[in-house]
Design a protein around this motif. Structure first.
Motif, PDB file in Angstrom:
ATOM      1  N   HIS A  37      66.113  68.616  25.877  1.00  0.00           N
ATOM      2  CA  HIS A  37      66.609  68.978  24.536  1.00  0.00           C
ATOM      3  C   HIS A  37      66.087  67.970  23.506  1.00  0.00           C
ATOM      4  CE1 HIS A  37      69.322  71.886  26.414  1.00  0.00           C
ATOM      5  NE2 HIS A  37      69.655  70.929  27.272  1.00  0.00           N
ATOM      6  N   ALA A  38      64.789  67.761  23.531  1.00  0.00           N
ATOM      7  CA  ALA A  38      64.185  66.693  22.730  1.00  0.00           C
ATOM      8  C   ALA A  38      63.864  67.165  21.313  1.00  0.00           C
ATOM      9  CB  ALA A  38      62.913  66.194  23.403  1.00  0.00           C
ATOM     10  N   ARG A  39      64.203  66.331  20.346  1.00  0.00           N
ATOM     11  CA  ARG A  39      63.726  66.502  18.979  1.00  0.00           C
ATOM     12  C   ARG A  39      62.653  65.461  18.727  1.00  0.00           C
ATOM     13  NH1 ARG A  39      69.053  65.929  16.859  1.00  0.00           N
ATOM     14  NH2 ARG A  39      68.144  64.332  15.480  1.00  0.00           N
ATOM     15  N   GLN A  40      61.663  65.824  17.923  1.00  0.00           N
ATOM     16  CA  GLN A  40      60.520  64.925  17.750  1.00  0.00           C
ATOM     17  C   GLN A  40      60.948  63.582  17.165  1.00  0.00           C
ATOM     18  OE1 GLN A  40      56.883  66.599  16.509  1.00  0.00           O
ATOM     19  NE2 GLN A  40      56.116  64.754  15.541  1.00  0.00           N
ATOM     20  N   ASP A  41      61.861  63.587  16.197  1.00  0.00           N
ATOM     21  CA  ASP A  41      62.266  62.312  15.606  1.00  0.00           C
ATOM     22  C   ASP A  41      62.957  61.421  16.627  1.00  0.00           C
ATOM     23  OD1 ASP A  41      64.405  64.084  15.759  1.00  0.00           O
ATOM     24  OD2 ASP A  41      65.446  63.184  14.052  1.00  0.00           O
ATOM     25  N   GLU A  42      63.740  62.031  17.544  1.00  0.00           N
ATOM     26  CA  GLU A  42      64.404  61.250  18.582  1.00  0.00           C
ATOM     27  C   GLU A  42      63.387  60.682  19.569  1.00  0.00           C
ATOM     28  OE1 GLU A  42      67.119  64.017  20.235  1.00  0.00           O
ATOM     29  OE2 GLU A  42      68.690  63.640  18.743  1.00  0.00           O
ATOM     30  N   VAL A  43      62.378  61.490  19.931  1.00  0.00           N
ATOM     31  CA  VAL A  43      61.346  61.026  20.852  1.00  0.00           C
ATOM     32  C   VAL A  43      60.564  59.872  20.236  1.00  0.00           C
ATOM     33  CG1 VAL A  43      59.202  61.661  22.025  1.00  0.00           C
ATOM     34  CG2 VAL A  43      61.147  63.231  22.042  1.00  0.00           C
ATOM     35  N   GLU A  44      60.209  59.994  18.963  1.00  0.00           N
ATOM     36  CA  GLU A  44      59.462  58.922  18.297  1.00  0.00           C
ATOM     37  C   GLU A  44      60.294  57.645  18.225  1.00  0.00           C
ATOM     38  OE1 GLU A  44      58.422  60.579  14.563  1.00  0.00           O
ATOM     39  OE2 GLU A  44      56.773  61.803  15.350  1.00  0.00           O
ATOM     40  N   LYS A  45      61.584  57.792  17.944  1.00  0.00           N
ATOM     41  CA  LYS A  45      62.454  56.616  17.891  1.00  0.00           C
ATOM     42  C   LYS A  45      62.560  55.953  19.263  1.00  0.00           C
ATOM     43  CE  LYS A  45      67.141  55.208  16.547  1.00  0.00           C
ATOM     44  NZ  LYS A  45      68.459  55.667  16.043  1.00  0.00           N
ATOM     45  N   LEU A  46      62.662  56.777  20.314  1.00  0.00           N
ATOM     46  CA  LEU A  46      62.730  56.230  21.669  1.00  0.00           C
ATOM     47  C   LEU A  46      61.443  55.491  22.017  1.00  0.00           C
ATOM     48  CD1 LEU A  46      64.037  55.902  24.439  1.00  0.00           C
ATOM     49  CD2 LEU A  46      63.209  58.196  25.042  1.00  0.00           C
ATOM     50  N   CYS A  47      60.294  56.058  21.671  1.00  0.00           N
ATOM     51  CA  CYS A  47      59.010  55.402  21.955  1.00  0.00           C
ATOM     52  C   CYS A  47      58.922  54.053  21.251  1.00  0.00           C
ATOM     53  CB  CYS A  47      57.851  56.296  21.529  1.00  0.00           C
ATOM     54  SG  CYS A  47      57.628  57.762  22.564  1.00  0.00           S
ATOM     55  N   ASP A  48      59.316  54.012  19.986  1.00  0.00           N
ATOM     56  CA  ASP A  48      59.297  52.742  19.249  1.00  0.00           C
ATOM     57  C   ASP A  48      60.200  51.708  19.923  1.00  0.00           C
ATOM     58  OD1 ASP A  48      57.493  53.482  17.253  1.00  0.00           O
ATOM     59  OD2 ASP A  48      59.055  54.366  16.008  1.00  0.00           O
ATOM     60  N   SER A  49      61.379  52.151  20.369  1.00  0.00           N
ATOM     61  CA  SER A  49      62.325  51.226  21.012  1.00  0.00           C
ATOM     62  C   SER A  49      61.776  50.712  22.334  1.00  0.00           C
ATOM     63  CB  SER A  49      63.670  51.931  21.233  1.00  0.00           C
ATOM     64  OG  SER A  49      64.236  52.354  20.015  1.00  0.00           O
ATOM     65  N   LEU A  50      61.148  51.589  23.116  1.00  0.00           N
ATOM     66  CA  LEU A  50      60.592  51.169  24.408  1.00  0.00           C
ATOM     67  C   LEU A  50      59.468  50.160  24.212  1.00  0.00           C
ATOM     68  CD1 LEU A  50      60.487  54.670  26.149  1.00  0.00           C
ATOM     69  CD2 LEU A  50      61.973  52.763  26.782  1.00  0.00           C
ATOM     70  N   ILE A  51      58.576  50.424  23.263  1.00  0.00           N
ATOM     71  CA  ILE A  51      57.459  49.505  23.015  1.00  0.00           C
ATOM     72  C   ILE A  51      57.983  48.151  22.550  1.00  0.00           C
ATOM     73  CG2 ILE A  51      55.458  49.081  21.531  1.00  0.00           C
ATOM     74  CD1 ILE A  51      54.957  52.125  21.584  1.00  0.00           C
ATOM     75  N   ALA A  52      58.962  48.165  21.656  1.00  0.00           N
ATOM     76  CA  ALA A  52      59.532  46.909  21.161  1.00  0.00           C
ATOM     77  C   ALA A  52      60.211  46.137  22.288  1.00  0.00           C
ATOM     78  CB  ALA A  52      60.521  47.197  20.026  1.00  0.00           C
ATOM     79  N   ALA A  53      60.895  46.850  23.172  1.00  0.00           N
ATOM     80  CA  ALA A  53      61.595  46.181  24.272  1.00  0.00           C
ATOM     81  C   ALA A  53      60.621  45.489  25.216  1.00  0.00           C
ATOM     82  CB  ALA A  53      62.459  47.195  25.033  1.00  0.00           C
ATOM     83  N   ILE A  54      59.529  46.148  25.554  1.00  0.00           N
ATOM     84  CA  ILE A  54      58.577  45.571  26.508  1.00  0.00           C
ATOM     85  C   ILE A  54      57.756  44.458  25.856  1.00  0.00           C
ATOM     86  CG2 ILE A  54      56.626  46.093  28.016  1.00  0.00           C
ATOM     87  CD1 ILE A  54      59.357  47.170  28.920  1.00  0.00           C
ATOM     88  N   ARG A  55      57.547  44.509  24.555  1.00  0.00           N
ATOM     89  CA  ARG A  55      56.756  43.465  23.886  1.00  0.00           C
ATOM     90  C   ARG A  55      57.524  42.154  23.766  1.00  0.00           C
ATOM     91  NH1 ARG A  55      53.174  45.046  18.803  1.00  0.00           N
ATOM     92  NH2 ARG A  55      52.375  43.005  19.389  1.00  0.00           N
ATOM     93  N   ARG A  56      58.869  42.193  23.893  1.00  0.00           N
ATOM     94  CA  ARG A  56      59.607  40.931  23.867  1.00  0.00           C
ATOM     95  C   ARG A  56      59.220  40.091  25.082  1.00  0.00           C
ATOM     96  NH1 ARG A  56      64.228  44.107  23.373  1.00  0.00           N
ATOM     97  NH2 ARG A  56      65.026  43.147  25.292  1.00  0.00           N
ATOM     98  N   PRO A  57      59.035  38.787  24.924  1.00  0.00           N
ATOM     99  CA  PRO A  57      58.586  37.952  26.058  1.00  0.00           C
ATOM    100  C   PRO A  57      59.558  38.036  27.233  1.00  0.00           C
ATOM    101  CG  PRO A  57      58.403  36.747  23.985  1.00  0.00           C
ATOM    102  CD  PRO A  57      59.159  38.010  23.681  1.00  0.00           C
ATOM    103  N   PHE A  58      59.004  38.118  28.425  1.00  0.00           N
ATOM    104  CA  PHE A  58      59.781  38.007  29.660  1.00  0.00           C
ATOM    105  C   PHE A  58      59.757  36.542  30.101  1.00  0.00           C
ATOM    106  CE2 PHE A  58      58.473  42.380  29.523  1.00  0.00           C
ATOM    107  CZ  PHE A  58      59.546  43.090  30.051  1.00  0.00           C
ATOM    108  N   GLU A  59      60.812  36.105  30.721  1.00  0.00           N
ATOM    109  CA  GLU A  59      60.843  34.730  31.225  1.00  0.00           C
ATOM    110  C   GLU A  59      60.896  34.762  32.741  1.00  0.00           C
ATOM    111  OE1 GLU A  59      63.657  30.755  30.929  1.00  0.00           O
ATOM    112  OE2 GLU A  59      63.464  32.049  29.185  1.00  0.00           O
ATOM    113  N   ILE A  60      59.822  34.282  33.378  1.00  0.00           N
ATOM    114  CA  ILE A  60      59.722  34.225  34.833  1.00  0.00           C
ATOM    115  C   ILE A  60      59.558  32.767  35.229  1.00  0.00           C
ATOM    116  CG2 ILE A  60      58.514  35.042  36.880  1.00  0.00           C
ATOM    117  CD1 ILE A  60      59.726  37.308  35.302  1.00  0.00           C
TER     118      ILE A  60
END
Length: 730
Positions: A392-415
């Motif tokens: 039940h995807a709306r394009q604006d919701e999908v675009e917002k999710l993509c932006d959030s996923l990219i931002a989340a992974i770009r934050r530094p990981f600490e290993i």
């Protein structure tokens, strides 16, 4: 017949015993039947599991081969520039060390062995003779299909054509898989049926059985040619594609029913006089055993449908889910498939090791789940590839999710206390209704992902009809780049000044290539530089930049100049000689030239990059490590790097104003660099506040839009003239 009084009494006294014995006999028969049924179900499930594991292994071997057989370099090396050491490192023994293959062979179009590797066999001719009887029919069948123009793969996981079968080699069960060595770009023409072939062998005994037993809890699993190891064992036949039985796997089966019988038999014997109590106890035990069996089955099902490292759904589970979602959709329901791929993850594995890579993958999975939400079904379908199905995807919701996923992974990981930075690219395919084809949806998402990665990474792209022509567009761009190099009037070198943190004056320049396409306008270096690397144009492009930089250095003798060098370019044997020649031609002191490299250049197994670096440093050329901290650089490796300068990545500078930002990280980098006698340059300085913080942290040079943007040579002349005039008047 007449009974006497005595016989009647005896019969009556025996009647309770007879009734009790009859009831006990019924209970015994019921227990015995349930035991046999439970054991039969458990054995059947183990047999199905072994068949599934062998089938997955057969596809996995063919998939492993695709990583090296669909490759321009492999085609050229084998057909034109035969290099046995390269073949061994990429197509031979490396397949054993990386994928656990037991044999790897390269066969010419006329079916002659060019290279042979087989574990335990030092003689190549003997190694090849060992596989000829079983491999040659597969080779012949594959060559026939190739000659007929057949290009179909064998599954969704194995996309290129090949032949594979279960065979017996020297009395041992094995998988033999044959793949053609073909071009990945399509730029190398090959006669159908005349391709060189790669043969992979994986024995299904030895360590395979050990891992099978450990991973899936099989007890004493063995291989035998005939099922003659005892009736107490279970057997699963190994059947070739022709229906021939190669042999059998046998093991001591899991018999929950037998365990139940052993546990309850003493109780039945001791407590026979308490029949009803015993029945209750027996029922309770049976229920407990049944629950354990169900739990074991649930665990096996989970293993079959989930990734063991991250716990996410695997490719098989993803395919089932996508098919169910599409089938259950209404005519006006819109669904979206997100195809995710990590950027720079391979460098993390290569530099910091697979254990760190595994821990990073676990952390990535956690962030994806946190960002996508509990309702989202995330699958890991490959090494660093994931999918997310959005109903039940709306394009604006999908675009917002993509932006959030990219931002989340770009934050530094600490290993282990060390920052690790990677990126994320996403391809999106949108489908409506239940008539959509899941395979086609996946294909479109994959194409969109490719579009996102070639557009600069760390972004998403939604599939559109124009993307079907993405490959053709890329080839057109490659031709345009060749024409631009020939014409010489589309490419221009810009220069971004680097300022001394102490004196606030320009201390050096960084040369940056720019391409002004006559029809398409400005094309980003992130697009055409990787294209130049993969198309063999990087040598000419790098030579153009270096020549222009030397010309500028001669015009401004009081400024040093830095040039970015690709790892591909530095890996050419003639590179050091080319630099020497240009420096002499323009009369430039080697110490005024600084070459900026990334740690990727230090991962060259052939050692060519290291030899070029050593030769250039001995001549006086300086080196800088660019983008330090972006995903795989480490303080431990910094102690071993032979460079003169560290360039601190802009991501740490931009994180100054965030809680837990980059100030401490930059301070650590500067401290370690200075302790080793290295200078530091901070990139991406965009505010005076950032500039002041970096000066206080002891950073030597600063570079960024706040100080100066990249500019043409004419603009550089004007700026330097203006700054000289200002200093003179002061």
């Amino acid at each position: 017949m007449r009974f006497s009084v005595g016989s009647t009494a005896v019969f009556k006294s025996m009647l309770p015993l007879v009734v009790a014995m009859t009831l006990m006999g019924g209970i015994y028969l019921a227990v015995h039947w349930s035991t046999q049924q439970s054991d039969a179900v458990a054995v059947a499930r183990q047999q199905q599991l072994i068949e599934l594991v062998i089938s997955k292994m057969q596809y996995s071997i063919a998939h492993d081969q695709e990583s090296v057989t669909v490759w321009d370099d492999a085609v050229r090396t084998i057909s034109q520039e035969w290099d046995r050491e390269w073949v061994d490192s990429n197509l031979g023994s490396w397949m054993h060390s990386y994928f656990r293959h037991d044999g790897a062979f390269v066969v010419s179009p006329d079916r002659k062995p060019l290279y042979a590797f087989l574990v335990g066999e030092a003689n190549e001719q003997n190694a090849f003779r060992n596989i000829v009887p079983e491999a040659m029919p597969l080779i012949a069948r594959l060559q026939k299909r190739l000659a007929e123009g057949d290009e179909a793969g064998t599954s969704e996981q194995v996309l290129s054509i090949g032949e594979s079968d279960l065979v017996r080699l020297g009395g041992r069960p094995a998988i033999v898989s044959v793949k053609p060595i073909v071009s990945d770009t399509g730029n190398i023409q090959q006669e159908p049926g005349g391709e060189f072939l790669h043969v992979a062998v994986r024995f299904l005994d030895g360590d395979f059985l050990t891992r099978l037993g450990a991973d899936y809890v099989f007890e004493d699993v063995r291989f035998s040619v005939v099922p003659n190891l005892g009736q107490e064992r279970s057997y699963a036949p190994i059947v070739s594609s022709s229906g021939e039985t190669v042999g059998y796997f046998s093991w001591l089966p899991f018999r929950p029913g037998a365990d139940v019988a052993k546990a309850t038999a003493p109780v039945l014997l001791v407590a026979a006089f308490c029949l009803f109590a015993l029945t209750g106890v027996l029922s309770m035990i049976l229920r407990k055993r049944s629950r354990r069996l169900q739990q074991s089955q649930a665990e096996l099902n989970h293993l079959a449908l989930h990734d063991p490292l991250t716990g996410l759904a695997n490719r098989a589970s993803f395919n089932q889910l996508l098919a169910r979602v599409v089938a259950a959709s209404t005519a006006d329901q819109t669904n979206a498939l997100l195809y995710l791929d990590l950027d720079r993850f391979k460098q993390v594995n290569d530099t910091l090791g697979h254990p760190v890579g595994d821990r990073l993958m676990i952390e990535v999975a956690k962030r994806l789940k946190e960002t996508a939400g509990a309702a989202a079904v995330i699958s890991r379908i490959g090494g660093d590839e994931f999918t997310i199905v959005v109903e039940h995807a709306r394009q604006d919701e999908v675009e917002k999710l993509c932006d959030s996923l990219i931002a989340a992974i770009r934050r530094p990981f600490e290993i282990d206390g060390q920052p690790v930075l990677i990126g994320l690219s996403i391809g999106v395919a949108v489908a409506k209704g239940n008539a959509a084809d899941p395979v086609e949806i996946t294909r479109k998402a994959d194409i969109a992902l490719y579009h996102a990665k070639t557009s600069g990474r760390n972004r998403y792209a939604i599939f559109g009809p124009h993307m079907d022509e993405l490959i053709r567009t890329r080839r057109d761009l490659e031709q345009d780049l060749r024409a631009a190099l020939e014409a010489g009037n589309q490419l221009e070198v810009f220069y971004q000044p680097v300022y001394s943190a102490a004196s606030h004056e320009i201390s050096s320049l960084e040369a940056l290539i720019r391409w002004r396409h006559p029809n398409k306008g400005g094309i980003a270096p992130e697009v055409f530089v990787p294209l130049a690397e993969t198309s063999g144009l990087i040598d000419r492009l790098g030579a153009f930049v270096l020549k222009e930089a030397c010309s500028t250095a001669r015009e401004f003798p009081d400024l040093d100049i830095a040039v970015n060098v690709s790892a591909v370019e530095l890996g050419q044997r003639h590179y050091a000689a080319q630099v020497f020649s240009l420096l002499r031609q323009f009369g430039i002191e080697p110490s005024r030239l600084e070459l900026e490299i990334t740690e990727t250049a230090l991962l060259d197994e052939a050692g060519v990059c290291e030899k070029n670096i050593t030769a250039l440093r001995e001549f006086g050329v300086k080196f800088a490590l660019d983008d330090f901290g972006t995903g795989f650089s480490s303080f431990g490796r910094l102690q071993r790097l032979e460079v003169d300068r560290i360039k601190i990545d802009r991501s740490f500078v931009q994180a100054f104003d965030r809680p837990g930002g980059g100030v401490a990280i930059v301070q650590s980098i500067v401290g370690v660099a200075h302790a080793k006698g290295l200078r530091t340059t901070a990139e991406g300085v965009e505010t005076e506040e950032q500039s002041e913080i970096l000066r206080n942290l002891g950073c030597d040079e600063l570079q960024g839009f706040h100080l100066a943007e990249p500019m043409s040579k004419n603009s550089l002349r004007e700026r330097l003239g203006a700054e000289r005039a200002q200093r003179t008047s002061s």
